[in-house]
Design a protein around this motif. Structure first.
Motif, mmCIF file in Angstrom:
data_model
loop_
_atom_site.group_PDB
_atom_site.id
_atom_site.type_symbol
_atom_site.label_atom_id
_atom_site.label_comp_id
_atom_site.label_asym_id
_atom_site.label_seq_id
_atom_site.Cartn_x
_atom_site.Cartn_y
_atom_site.Cartn_z
ATOM 1 N N LEU A 75 0.809 -1.217 0.000
ATOM 2 C CA LEU A 75 0.000 0.000 0.000
ATOM 3 C C LEU A 75 0.847 1.273 0.000
ATOM 4 O O LEU A 75 0.306 2.368 0.035
ATOM 5 N N GLY A 76 2.173 1.120 -0.025
ATOM 6 C CA GLY A 76 3.051 2.285 -0.081
ATOM 7 C C GLY A 76 3.432 2.856 1.265
ATOM 8 O O GLY A 76 4.042 3.923 1.343
ATOM 9 N N LEU A 121 -1.252 6.318 4.581
ATOM 10 C CA LEU A 121 -2.419 5.567 5.047
ATOM 11 C C LEU A 121 -3.688 6.384 4.854
ATOM 12 O O LEU A 121 -4.699 5.876 4.347
ATOM 13 N N PHE A 122 -3.644 7.650 5.254
ATOM 14 C CA PHE A 122 -4.820 8.526 5.111
ATOM 15 C C PHE A 122 -5.240 8.633 3.646
ATOM 16 O O PHE A 122 -6.426 8.526 3.312
ATOM 17 N N LEU A 123 -4.268 8.813 2.760
ATOM 18 C CA LEU A 123 -4.573 8.932 1.340
ATOM 19 C C LEU A 123 -5.164 7.637 0.784
ATOM 20 O O LEU A 123 -6.121 7.658 0.001
ATOM 21 N N VAL A 124 -4.594 6.490 1.207
ATOM 22 C CA VAL A 124 -5.098 5.194 0.741
ATOM 23 C C VAL A 124 -6.529 4.967 1.227
ATOM 24 O O VAL A 124 -7.391 4.488 0.480
ATOM 25 N N LEU A 125 -6.808 5.316 2.497
ATOM 26 C CA LEU A 125 -8.155 5.134 3.046
ATOM 27 C C LEU A 125 -9.170 6.028 2.329
ATOM 28 O O LEU A 125 -10.297 5.609 2.058
ATOM 29 N N VAL A 126 -8.769 7.264 2.025
ATOM 30 C CA VAL A 126 -9.661 8.175 1.291
ATOM 31 C C VAL A 126 -9.969 7.613 -0.091
ATOM 32 O O VAL A 126 -11.127 7.594 -0.539
ATOM 33 N N VAL A 127 -8.926 7.122 -0.769
ATOM 34 C CA VAL A 127 -9.110 6.563 -2.114
ATOM 35 C C VAL A 127 -9.960 5.295 -2.061
ATOM 36 O O VAL A 127 -10.816 5.063 -2.923
ATOM 37 N N VAL A 227 -11.369 -2.576 7.300
ATOM 38 C CA VAL A 227 -10.757 -3.135 8.512
ATOM 39 C C VAL A 227 -9.431 -3.819 8.177
ATOM 40 O O VAL A 227 -8.429 -3.653 8.882
ATOM 41 N N ILE A 228 -9.407 -4.587 7.076
ATOM 42 C CA ILE A 228 -8.187 -5.298 6.669
ATOM 43 C C ILE A 228 -7.081 -4.305 6.307
ATOM 44 O O ILE A 228 -5.920 -4.475 6.716
ATOM 45 N N ILE A 229 -7.430 -3.261 5.543
ATOM 46 C CA ILE A 229 -6.436 -2.251 5.162
ATOM 47 C C ILE A 229 -5.926 -1.518 6.396
ATOM 48 O O ILE A 229 -4.719 -1.264 6.540
ATOM 49 N N PHE A 230 -6.842 -1.195 7.322
ATOM 50 C CA PHE A 230 -6.448 -0.476 8.537
ATOM 51 C C PHE A 230 -5.545 -1.342 9.413
ATOM 52 O O PHE A 230 -4.542 -0.847 9.960
ATOM 53 N N ALA A 231 -5.855 -2.633 9.540
ATOM 54 C CA ALA A 231 -5.017 -3.546 10.327
ATOM 55 C C ALA A 231 -3.615 -3.647 9.735
ATOM 56 O O ALA A 231 -2.609 -3.576 10.456
ATOM 57 N N THR A 232 -3.541 -3.798 8.413
ATOM 58 C CA THR A 232 -2.247 -3.881 7.741
ATOM 59 C C THR A 232 -1.453 -2.600 7.933
ATOM 60 O O THR A 232 -0.236 -2.627 8.166
ATOM 61 N N SER A 233 -2.139 -1.489 7.854
ATOM 62 C CA SER A 233 -1.474 -0.193 7.981
ATOM 63 C C SER A 233 -0.895 0.004 9.372
ATOM 64 O O SER A 233 0.228 0.504 9.531
ATOM 65 N N ILE A 234 -1.657 -0.378 10.392
ATOM 66 C CA ILE A 234 -1.164 -0.246 11.770
ATOM 67 C C ILE A 234 0.068 -1.126 11.969
ATOM 68 O O ILE A 234 1.092 -0.697 12.509
ATOM 69 N N LEU A 235 -0.023 -2.383 11.522
ATOM 70 C CA LEU A 235 1.076 -3.330 11.715
ATOM 71 C C LEU A 235 2.341 -2.887 10.987
ATOM 72 O O LEU A 235 3.400 -2.706 11.601
ATOM 73 N N SER A 236 2.224 -2.710 9.675
ATOM 74 C CA SER A 236 3.422 -2.389 8.893
ATOM 75 C C SER A 236 3.915 -0.971 9.167
ATOM 76 O O SER A 236 5.131 -0.726 9.192
ATOM 77 N N GLY A 237 3.001 -0.019 9.404
ATOM 78 C CA GLY A 237 3.407 1.354 9.675
ATOM 79 C C GLY A 237 4.175 1.482 10.980
ATOM 80 O O GLY A 237 5.227 2.124 11.033
ATOM 81 N N ALA A 238 3.670 0.858 12.052
ATOM 82 C CA ALA A 238 4.341 0.942 13.357
ATOM 83 C C ALA A 238 5.693 0.240 13.324
ATOM 84 O O ALA A 238 6.685 0.750 13.855
ATOM 85 N N ILE A 239 5.746 -0.933 12.693
ATOM 86 C CA ILE A 239 6.999 -1.686 12.633
ATOM 87 C C ILE A 239 8.049 -0.935 11.829
ATOM 88 O O ILE A 239 9.224 -0.854 12.221
#
Length: 322
Positions: A75-76, A121-127, A227-239
């Motif tokens: 997701l970038g 993440l914000f841009l991906v969620l908006v799109v 929910v799936i995109i948000f979960a992935t974003s939290i995991l990969s973004g924080a790590i």
């Protein structure tokens, strides 16, 4: 593997001393006690968090996009984090000296990485709210990644050798520079991501046969996808923010779990991916520590060198078995 990761390194500590130190006792040497509590235990915990988080986000992305090459950074988010860090490290020379010192501290780099990945993440969620086609979201994520990578390339072109070296070291990933405070924050973020992933097990099983089948089963596809995109974003973004971009694990571990258990049931894959991710990351950490030597290898290089042949061997073995 967890205890072996704490025991092995440039200084080999007997396993009984590791167990004694972690269970409230005393190690034979006070220096060993210091190494275990202040360096190797945080590093081993970070390895478990990174392994589980990246592996789970890889599984989520591969199922959502029905693409075996999808990974946690598809997701970038990694590129967004890299852009934030690049602005801080490579652009620090344009800041006043006192701001430059703050920005180049470990907390400044983590904050920059977090802001970069959060922006993407914000841009991906908006799109994703405007697009019905899941594959279009994948393409948008890749385009965000390409765009941010291009900006990073421009920044590196105008940077000094010292700035490039710092940025290169960050991009190699590092499990050993986290304080206990940051580990607590990372644990909280990974915990939220894994809870959302566990909540998505049934939707993921429904998505195995495609979006139309999932909708016919009564799945609220738009909500499940969010929910799936948000979960992935939290995991990969924080790590990525705390440990840097670590390659291969998120892409390969779901395949290893599927090939080992010969199933696509996410109730099984959820737990097997968590365990395989932890084990492989801890093993890579042991190799990177080069037991008996004073050298430490980049964790990014180790994960790819070890992991790629394993996946190739599993695929060839499966084909020959058939």
């Amino acid at each position: 593997m967890f205890f072996a990761s704490i025991s092995l390194g440039s200084v080999t500590i007997p396993l009984k001393d590791v167990v004694a130190s972690l269970t409230g006792g005393q190690a034979t040497k006070s220096t060993w006690e210091y190494i275990i509590i202040n360096y190797r235990l945080p590093k081993a915990i970070t390895a478990v968090l990174v392994g589980t988080g990246l592996s789970m986000s890889g599984l989520l992305m591969q199922t959502l996009f029905r693409n075996p090459l999808a990974g946690p950074y598809v997701l970038g988010l990694s590129s967004g984090a890299s852009l934030g860090v690049a602005f801080v490290i490579l652009g620090a020379g344009f800041l006043p000296s006192f701001l430059s010192v703050i920005a180049l501290s470990s907390y400044g780099i983590v904050l920059a990485s977090t802001l970069g990945s959060t922006l993407v993440l914000f841009l991906v969620l908006v799109v994703s709210q405007r697009l019905r086609d899941t594959m279009a979201i994948l393409i948008v994520g890749l385009m965000f990644g390409s765009f941010t990578t291009a900006i990073v390339s421009v920044l590196t072109y105008f940077s000094t050798a010292e700035q490039l070296q710092k940025f290169t070291f960050w991009s190699m990933g590092n499990l050993g520079n986290l304080s206990w405070t940051t580990i607590v924050i990372l644990t909280f973020c990974v915990g939220i991501g894994l809870l959302l992933s566990a909540k998505s097990i049934k939707p993921l099983n429904a998505l195995l046969l495609g979006e139309n089948y999932a909708k016919s089963m009564g799945l609220n596809f738009k909500q499940a996808r969010l929910v799936i995109i948000f979960a992935t974003s939290i995991l990969s973004g924080a790590i990525t923010a705390f440990a840097g971009p670590i390659a291969f694990v998120g892409l390969a571990v779901p395949h290893i779990a599927k090939l080992t258990f010969q199933t696509s049931n996410h109730t099984i894959l959820f737990w097997s991916t968590l365990f395989f991710g932890s084990i492989i990351m801890l093993f890579c950490d042991i190799v990177s520590q080069m037991p008996g030597f004073d050298v430490t290898l980049p964790i990014n290089a180790v994960t790819s060198i070890i992991g790629a042949p394993v996946v190739i061997w599993l695929l060839v073995r499966k084909r020959n078995f058939k």
